[in-house]
Design a protein around this motif. Sequence first.
Motif: not given
Lengths: 163, 75, 228
Positions: A139-152
């Motif tokens: 639902s949130s921004s598609e751009s932040d997706q990669n960054q979040d995956s790395r964080l996890y």
Amino acid sequence: MLKLDWNLLFTIINILLLLILVKVFLVKPIKNIIAQRQAEADEEKKKNAEEKAELDELKKDYDEKLKEIETLKYEKLQEVRLASEKEYNDIIDDANKKAKRITEDAETMAKVERERMLDKAQKEITGMIIDAASKVVASSSESDQNQDSRLYDRFIEKAGDEK
Amino acid sequence: MNTLIAIGAGIAVFTGLGAGLGIGIATGKATEAVARQPEAEGKISKLLILGCALAEATAIYGFVIAILIIIMLNG
Amino acid sequence: MHNLAERLMDELNCNYIFTIPVLGGIGISESVVVTWIIMAFILLASIFLTHNLKVHNISKKQAFAEFLVNWLESLVGDMAGEKGKKYSLYLGTVLVYIAIANVIGIFGFKAPTKDLNVPAALAIMSIALVEGASIYEHGVKKWLHKFTEPIAIVTPINILEVFTRPLSLCMRLFGNVLGAFVIMELLKIVVPIGIPAVFCLYFDLFDGILQAYVFVFLTSLYIKEALE
């Protein structure tokens, strides 16, 4: 009866003569024979003592030999015992080594298995979290997706390390 | 004279008195000793015989003197 | 009664058996002849006893001889003490001689000790032996010094003792034998049969041997004292 004359002198001479006679004919032969018997007895005694000494020597020899044999026996026994002990120790060592190797093998295998399981679980959990997160994040921004995956990823790695 | 000689010889023999007394005393003491210590009888009797022989000597001296008196004065 | 006295005197006297024709005739008295007989007897007995001596398998005779010699030696050796042992030959011989001389009257001889010469000779020999032993043991100086012991004032008595001792030895032996003889003669006159045999046992055998013992005992006592 009651007068002293030459007969006194004759009596003295007579008695001195008697002394010599007794000494030569009675005392001397008897003393001689007793001395001879004494000498013989002494000799016998000496001989007996010598025999005894010989016997003692023999006995000592025998004792020494017996002692030697005893020592030899003891040494041999010791040797045999040492050898057998060594063999026994070898066998035990062998068995111990074998057992150790088996245990080590089993341990390694168990470790590998566990690591593999952990790896698998980690991947699964990561996937699950990423799925969940991507669903949440869709639902949130598609751009932040990669960054979040790395964080996890980092988070999970740390958690896995801590374990 | 003969009477006097006989009297003298008789007096000389009186020495037997001392010997008799001595032997009597010695024997009495020996008897006492044996009664007290019967096991020492052998030794005591040996000593007693010896003592008696020595005590007897005085009587013998008297006897010899008596004989001497008789022979010397008679001869 | 006079007859009896004469007979007694005759018995008591020691006659000359024969005379040696030198120095105006030296009479050899009966006692010396009897002494020769005793010497011959002792000599023959010695030769008989020591004949055919063996070291082993000894005969009864030899056993007796050995016993006799050892017994006599220990008897007189004990009396004379440890130092006086070397004089036991003299003491033993004199003991045997006097014993035989005293009892030889039984066999019809005249006892030699009844003659004053014999006891006097024995006593002189004994005192010579005693003083000689003292000199041999201590030396002349110490021997002379012994006369003043324990104190100087008794010196005359000590010197007198050298003469009284043999006199007493001699008289004791002589008087005993003479007395026994006189009593025996009187007894034989009073009771000819029976009783004298019993008294003979006491006077001749017992008293004779006892006097021999006493003589040797006193001599050994003197020797023991002299050797101290």
